[in-house]
Enzyme design. Structure first.
Site, PDB file in Angstrom:
ATOM      1  N   CYS A  82       0.807  -1.219   0.000  1.00 21.45           N
ATOM      2  CA  CYS A  82       0.000   0.000   0.000  1.00 21.45           C
ATOM      3  C   CYS A  82       0.841   1.270   0.000  1.00 21.45           C
ATOM      4  O   CYS A  82       0.321   2.359  -0.262  1.00 21.45           O
ATOM      5  CB  CYS A  82      -0.951  -0.009   1.186  1.00 21.45           C
ATOM      6  SG  CYS A  82      -1.993  -1.484   1.257  1.00 21.45           S
ATOM      7  N   HIS A 127      -3.281   6.591   2.033  1.00 21.40           N
ATOM      8  CA  HIS A 127      -3.773   5.344   1.465  1.00 21.40           C
ATOM      9  C   HIS A 127      -5.201   5.130   1.956  1.00 21.40           C
ATOM     10  O   HIS A 127      -5.488   5.241   3.148  1.00 21.40           O
ATOM     11  CB  HIS A 127      -2.865   4.196   1.909  1.00 21.40           C
ATOM     12  CG  HIS A 127      -3.483   2.844   1.784  1.00 21.40           C
ATOM     13  ND1 HIS A 127      -4.098   2.421   0.617  1.00 21.40           N
ATOM     14  CD2 HIS A 127      -3.597   1.820   2.675  1.00 21.40           C
ATOM     15  CE1 HIS A 127      -4.553   1.191   0.803  1.00 21.40           C
ATOM     16  NE2 HIS A 127      -4.270   0.810   2.034  1.00 21.40           N
ATOM     17  N   ASN A 167     -10.526  -0.599  -0.762  1.00 24.40           N
ATOM     18  CA  ASN A 167      -9.079  -0.536  -0.538  1.00 24.40           C
ATOM     19  C   ASN A 167      -8.400  -1.139  -1.763  1.00 24.40           C
ATOM     20  O   ASN A 167      -8.471  -2.346  -1.977  1.00 24.40           O
ATOM     21  CB  ASN A 167      -8.722  -1.308   0.736  1.00 24.40           C
ATOM     22  CG  ASN A 167      -7.233  -1.331   1.024  1.00 24.40           C
ATOM     23  OD1 ASN A 167      -6.395  -1.139   0.145  1.00 24.40           O
ATOM     24  ND2 ASN A 167      -6.888  -1.599   2.278  1.00 24.40           N
TER      25      ASN A 167
END
Length: 336
Positions: A119, A255, A285
Site C-alpha cells: 500500500c 492510502h 481498498n
C-alpha cells in the site's frame, strides 16, 4: 528515514485512472458472508468496490489508466523514457506489468520495471521516479499504481473481503524548471510483516507458519494502531522539513484503507476531515492504486488545483510507510 527539504527539478504533469466495470456492493457481500451495508459503511466507509473480470489483469487496468492519461493531456507517448509500476498483484511473476505497458504503447528506449511495497508502493514509486529525473538520465517517467486484489481476497472471511477492490491510477513525473517535490519520508518495520500478508512460495515467517494459502490475511486492530500513530507524526515531519505548517496543507491524501483510520489520523493532526482526499467509498481498498485514484477523483471534481500543497502517505504490509509533500502542478481538470 526522513530526508530534508528537497530542491527538486521534477513535477507531476498528467494523470489518468481506470477501474473495471463490475461493481461489488455491500448488499452483494451480505449474500456471501454474515454482514450488511450499514455495518460495512459504519466500520470502513466503503459502499462498493470494482472487481476485475476473469480475463482482466493488472496490465489491462494499468494500460487503461495510461490510455486515459494520454487521452486527456497533449503528450507524445514516444517521449516517455521510464515506466514504474507499483503492484502486489502482477499478471505473472515475470515479465513485469511495466513491460506490458511499454509494449501496448510502443514506448521505445524505455526503462520499465515493477516494484512491490504494497500500500506504500505508489508513493515509493514517485520517490524513485523523482530520483531518476534528478540524475538527468530520464525526463518523463510514468508512475502507475495498480491492483487486482480480488484475485487474492478470501470471500469467506468477512473481516477482509469487505475491504478490497481493483483499479489503477497513473501520473507522469517529468523534468521541470521548478520542482514540485518538497520533502519525503519512509520507514519499514519488517518485524510487523505477519500483521498483513499473503503467503506465496514460502508459507512461514522466521519459522512461524503463515495462514491464508495465498489470500490476504490481516490483523486489522494492530495495523490500525500502528498507522494512526505513525502517519500523523510523519506528515508533521515532512511539513517541518519543508518549512511549512499544518495550516498551509491544502490536501492530505492517505492510502484509502479505511475511513475510520483516516478520521483518526486527521483528528491527531488537528486537520479537518474535509481536507482529506480518499477513494475507498466507491472503489474500496485498492492498495497501491488508492492514492492515484483519490488524486484523479479530486482532479475530475475540480477540488485539486495547481499550487495546492499536498501530502501523500502510503502505509501497509511490510510494515512499510512512504510519504511525499509536493506542490500540485496540473493546471486543470482536463489538460495542462
Amino acid at each position: 528515514m526522513l530526508t530534508p527539504a528537497i530542491t527538486s527539478q521534477a513535477s507531476i504533469t498528467a494523470i489518468g485512472s481506470f477501474v473495471p466495470e463490475r461493481r461489488l456492493t455491500n448488499d452483494d457481500l451480505s449474500a456471501m458472508v454474515d454482514t450488511n451495508n450499514e455495518w460495512i459503511v459504519r466500520r470502513t466507509g466503503i459502499r462498493e468496490r470494482r472487481i476485475a473480470s476473469p480475463g482482466e489483469f493488472a496490465s489491462h487496468l494499468a494500460i487503461g489508466a495510461v490510455r486515459d492519461l494520454l487521452d486527456r493531456y497533449p503528450l507524445d507517448s514516444g517521449s516517455i523514457d521510464g515506466i514504474i509500476v507499483a503492484t502486489t498483484t502482477p499478471d505473472s511473476p515475470f515479465p513485469s506489468v511495466a513491460s506490458r505497458v511499454q509494449e501496448a504503447f510502443g514506448m521505445n528506449g524505455c526503462l520499465a520495471f515493477d516494484m512491490n511495497s504494497a500500500c506504500a508502493g505508489f508513493v515509493s514509486a514517485l520517490q524513485t521516479a523523482n530520483g531518476l529525473v534528478l540524475t538527468g538520465a530520464y525526463r518523463r517517467i510514468l508512475v502507475i499504481g495498480v491492483e487486482t486484489l480480488s484475485r487474492i481476497t478470501d470471500y469467506t472471511d468477512r473481516s477482509t473481503c469487505i475491504l478490497f477492490g481493483d483499479g489503477a491510477g497513473a501520473v507522469l513525473v517529468e523534468h521541470a524548471a521548478q520542482g514540485a517535490f518538497l520533502a519525503s519520508d519512509a520507514d519499514t518495520i519488517g518485524a510487523g510483516g505477519p500483521l498483513v500478508y499473503a503467503s506465496g512460495l514460502s508459507d512461514e515467517w522466521n519459522g512461524q507458519p503463515l495462514a491464508g494459502e495465498g489470500k490476504i490475511v490481516q490483523n486489522g486492530r494492530e495495523v490500525y494502531k500502528w498507522a494512526v500513530t505513525q502517519v500523523p507524526l510523519a506528515v508533521r515531519r515532512m511539513l517541518e522539513a519543508a518549512g511549512a505548517d499544518m495550516e498551509e496543507l491544502d490536501w492530505f491524501v492517505p492510502h484509502s484503507a479505511n475511513m475510520r483510520m483516516v478520521e483518526a489520523m486527521c483528528e491527531r493532526m488537528d486537520l479537518p476531515l474535509s481536507r482529506a482526499l480518499t477513494s475507498m467509498e466507491w472503489f474500496g481498498n485498492t492498495s497501491a492504486a488508492s492514492i492515484p485514484l483519490a488524486l484523479d477523483l479530486a482532479v475530475r471534481e475540480g477540488k485539486l488545483q495547481a499550487g495546492n500543497l499536498v501530502a501523500l502517505y502510503g502505509f501497509g504490509s511490510g510494515l512499510s510507510q512512504s510519504g511525499l509533500l509536493l506542490r500540485w502542478t496540473i493546471q486543470s481538470k482536463t489538460g495542462r
